[in-house]
Design a protein around this motif. Structure first.
Motif, short mmCIF file in Angstrom:
data_model
loop_
_atom_site.label_atom_id
_atom_site.label_comp_id
_atom_site.label_asym_id
_atom_site.label_seq_id
_atom_site.Cartn_x
_atom_site.Cartn_y
_atom_site.Cartn_z
N LYS A 5 -27.10 22.39 34.26
CA LYS A 5 -27.31 22.86 35.63
C LYS A 5 -28.31 21.97 36.36
O LYS A 5 -28.11 21.61 37.53
N ASN A 6 -29.38 21.61 35.67
CA ASN A 6 -30.42 20.80 36.29
C ASN A 6 -29.91 19.39 36.62
O ASN A 6 -30.33 18.79 37.61
N ALA A 7 -29.00 18.86 35.80
CA ALA A 7 -28.47 17.52 36.05
C ALA A 7 -27.72 17.46 37.37
O ALA A 7 -27.84 16.50 38.13
N LYS A 8 -26.96 18.51 37.68
CA LYS A 8 -26.24 18.55 38.97
C LYS A 8 -27.23 18.67 40.12
O LYS A 8 -27.06 18.01 41.16
N ALA A 9 -28.25 19.50 39.94
CA ALA A 9 -29.27 19.63 40.99
C ALA A 9 -30.02 18.31 41.17
O ALA A 9 -30.37 17.93 42.30
N TYR A 10 -30.27 17.60 40.07
CA TYR A 10 -30.95 16.31 40.13
C TYR A 10 -30.10 15.31 40.91
O TYR A 10 -30.60 14.53 41.72
N GLY A 11 -28.78 15.33 40.67
CA GLY A 11 -27.88 14.44 41.39
C GLY A 11 -27.94 14.69 42.89
O GLY A 11 -27.98 13.74 43.69
N ILE A 30 -32.32 -9.31 25.79
CA ILE A 30 -30.87 -9.56 25.77
C ILE A 30 -30.19 -8.42 25.03
O ILE A 30 -30.41 -8.21 23.84
N LEU A 31 -29.37 -7.66 25.78
CA LEU A 31 -28.60 -6.58 25.17
C LEU A 31 -27.22 -7.13 24.82
O LEU A 31 -26.47 -7.54 25.71
N PRO A 32 -26.88 -7.19 23.53
CA PRO A 32 -25.60 -7.76 23.13
C PRO A 32 -24.43 -7.07 23.84
O PRO A 32 -24.45 -5.87 24.07
N PHE A 33 -23.42 -7.87 24.20
CA PHE A 33 -22.24 -7.30 24.85
C PHE A 33 -21.61 -6.24 23.95
O PHE A 33 -21.50 -6.42 22.73
N GLY A 34 -21.21 -5.15 24.55
CA GLY A 34 -20.62 -4.05 23.80
C GLY A 34 -21.63 -3.10 23.22
O GLY A 34 -21.27 -2.03 22.72
N ASP A 35 -22.91 -3.47 23.26
CA ASP A 35 -23.96 -2.60 22.74
C ASP A 35 -24.39 -1.61 23.82
O ASP A 35 -23.91 -1.65 24.96
N PHE A 36 -25.30 -0.73 23.49
CA PHE A 36 -25.70 0.30 24.43
C PHE A 36 -27.16 0.68 24.20
O PHE A 36 -27.76 0.37 23.17
N LEU A 37 -27.73 1.35 25.18
CA LEU A 37 -29.06 1.96 25.08
C LEU A 37 -28.90 3.47 25.16
O LEU A 37 -27.94 3.98 25.75
N THR A 38 -29.84 4.19 24.58
CA THR A 38 -29.80 5.64 24.57
C THR A 38 -31.07 6.18 25.21
O THR A 38 -32.17 5.70 24.92
N ALA A 39 -30.93 7.15 26.10
CA ALA A 39 -32.10 7.74 26.76
C ALA A 39 -32.74 8.78 25.86
O ALA A 39 -32.09 9.74 25.45
N ILE A 40 -34.03 8.58 25.52
CA ILE A 40 -34.74 9.60 24.77
C ILE A 40 -35.59 10.47 25.69
O ILE A 40 -36.09 11.51 25.30
N ASP A 41 -35.74 10.01 26.94
CA ASP A 41 -36.38 10.84 27.96
C ASP A 41 -35.80 10.42 29.31
O ASP A 41 -35.61 9.23 29.56
N GLY A 42 -35.49 11.39 30.15
CA GLY A 42 -34.88 11.09 31.44
C GLY A 42 -33.38 11.11 31.39
O GLY A 42 -32.72 10.63 32.32
N GLU A 43 -32.79 11.70 30.33
CA GLU A 43 -31.33 11.74 30.25
C GLU A 43 -30.74 12.60 31.36
O GLU A 43 -29.66 12.31 31.88
N THR A 44 -31.44 13.66 31.74
CA THR A 44 -30.96 14.48 32.86
C THR A 44 -30.84 13.64 34.12
O THR A 44 -29.90 13.80 34.90
N GLN A 45 -31.79 12.73 34.32
CA GLN A 45 -31.72 11.84 35.47
C GLN A 45 -30.53 10.90 35.35
O GLN A 45 -29.83 10.64 36.33
N ARG A 46 -30.29 10.39 34.13
CA ARG A 46 -29.13 9.51 33.91
C ARG A 46 -27.82 10.23 34.29
O ARG A 46 -26.95 9.68 34.98
N ILE A 47 -27.69 11.49 33.90
CA ILE A 47 -26.49 12.25 34.24
C ILE A 47 -26.45 12.51 35.75
O ILE A 47 -25.40 12.37 36.39
N GLY A 48 -27.61 12.86 36.31
CA GLY A 48 -27.69 13.10 37.74
C GLY A 48 -27.31 11.87 38.55
O GLY A 48 -26.66 11.96 39.59
N LEU A 49 -27.71 10.69 38.08
CA LEU A 49 -27.34 9.45 38.76
C LEU A 49 -25.83 9.25 38.76
O LEU A 49 -25.26 8.75 39.74
#
Length: 408
Positions: free
Chosen positions: A88-94, A133-152
């Motif tokens: 719910k908070n992620a939508k409100a954040y968006g 340098i983030l290798p192609f095909g690799d990824f990062l994971t949010a350990i804080d601020g994930e709600t903001q990532r979803i809201g974005l």
């Protein structure tokens, strides 16, 4: 073309490339230490390198996307599910981000904390400019601020131009998963949220808070005497009431009895409300009420009376609701003049309790605003619990409650 050719990855800066561009994508950063750096990424880039957390929880999506499956496996170790309040908070954040982008409100977002379990190469893009340098095909994971990532993600659906805006990030890399898990715990549990008074005093968007601050600044009786920091006053405080207590009174002034359940939550007006006209009416009625009760608000007397208690202020607000224009005055609520409201306060006994000659302690507010504790002290309840009874007693002098608080 060799990597030593005089072509720079930074526009306008000549010089040889210092990394293999086929190895991965550079993220410009400021290096803090060997496992931590700070950077800024376009939101579109962030959404690309931090996969959709919601998608990673859908078995059908994971089954057809190996990268999403790997991300989901790591994310499950360092994050919680996107459900309940978080969803719910992620939508409100968006929506918050969209409103800020459109200039409809000020909006400030904190850095997103990202994690990569393996060490990332740090290279010089140009003099004084470093990147991981983030290798192609690799990824990062949010350990804080994930709600903001979803809201974005939600925000960019409404405003695609947001993709080109930048967001601050902190990248931790080359740390064990247990460290990332502990980081999630620490970042999410060690914060100390401000109390309601502080939160309210800082809110510049909520109309009820705006009007509350106007009342605090313009009403002579309480000017400079409203505590903006404490949830409740101490006996030694010279202030007359708290900002949260006054805001509760203003919310019920604006909404009537439904305002008793609002608490410290934001309150937004619908369309068709002339805020300046409403504010003027609220200031007028509360100037009169507080002037009428000035003697009861004296700091020397405050601990012995009920006036400054949030529940009493809330009940007074329900009464004051009759003096505001419609809307926001509720349909079916009769209009009253300020003088008519003051007449209803005549004869009210504001003393918290009395002690008879035989030592018996009583209160005209017993069973209405609160009750006696086992220790014999009269305790006032909260607005949500006793505000209705207080409002009824104030509004209806001929009711049993109204006669009781007037000592009849």
């Amino acid at each position: 073309m060799s990597f030593s050719d005089p072509i720079s990855s930074t526009p306008g800066v000549a010089g040889p490339l210092s990394y293999d561009p086929s190895a991965g994508q550079p993220v410009p950063v400021i290096v803090v230490d060997e496992t931590t750096c700070i950077g800024a990424m376009n939101i579109g880039h962030l959404l690309q390198v931090v996969p959709d957390p919601i998608a990673s929880e859908k078995p059908d999506r994971v089954a057809e996307d190996a990268r999403l499956r790997q991300y989901g496996e790591l994310r499950s170790e360092v994050q919680r599910l996107v459900e309940g309040a978080k969803a719910k908070n992620a939508k409100a954040y968006g929506q918050y981000i969209v409103e800020g982008f459109r200039g409809e409100r000020p909006a400030i977002t904190p850095p997103i904390t990202l994690y990569h379990p393996a060490p990332l190469d740090v290279v010089d893009l140009a003099p004084g400019v470093k990147a991981v340098i983030l290798p192609f095909g690799d990824f990062l994971t949010a350990i804080d601020g994930e709600t903001q990532r979803i809201g974005l993600g939600y925000a960019c659906q409404a405003e695609p131009a947001l993709m080109q805006r930048r967001v601050a990030v902190v990248i931790h890399h080359g740390k064990e998963e247990r460290v990332a898990r502990q980081g999630f715990y620490d970042l999410n549990t060690r914060e100390v949220k401000p109390n309601a008074a502080v939160a309210i005093s800082m809110d510049s968007m909520d109309p009820a808070t705006k009007i509350t601050r106007t009342v605090a600044e313009q009403v002579e009786v309480i000017r400079g005497r409203v505590n903006m920091r404490r949830r409740q006053l101490r006996r030694k405080d010279d202030d007359l009431m708290t900002i949260s207590g006054l805001r509760t009174a203003i919310v019920t002034t604006l909404l009537g009895e439904p305002g008793l359940q609002v608490g410290s939550r934001p309150m937004m007006f619908g369309d068709g409300i002339e805020l300046e006209r409403v504010e003027a009416a609220v200031v007028e009625v509360w100037s009169a009420i507080l002037e009428e009760l000035e003697d009861e608000l004296d700091p020397e007397r405050r601990p012995d009376v009920v006036v400054a208690a949030p529940a009493i202020l809330a009940g007074l607000g329900v009464l004051a609701h009759h003096a505001v224009p419609a809307p926001p005055r509720r349909e079916g609520t009769p209009a009253m003049s300020v003088d008519e409201i003051l007449e209803l306060l005549e004869g009210v006994v504001w003393d918290r309790q009395f002690t008879a000659e035989d030592g018996t302690v009583s209160s005209v507010w017993d069973g209405i605003a609160g009750k006696f504790t086992p220790a014999g002290r009269f305790s006032i309840g909260g607005p949500k619990e006793v505000g209705y009874a207080v409002a009824k007693a104030l509004k209806d002098p001929d009711s049993a409650e109204g006669r009781q608080i007037r000592g009849r």
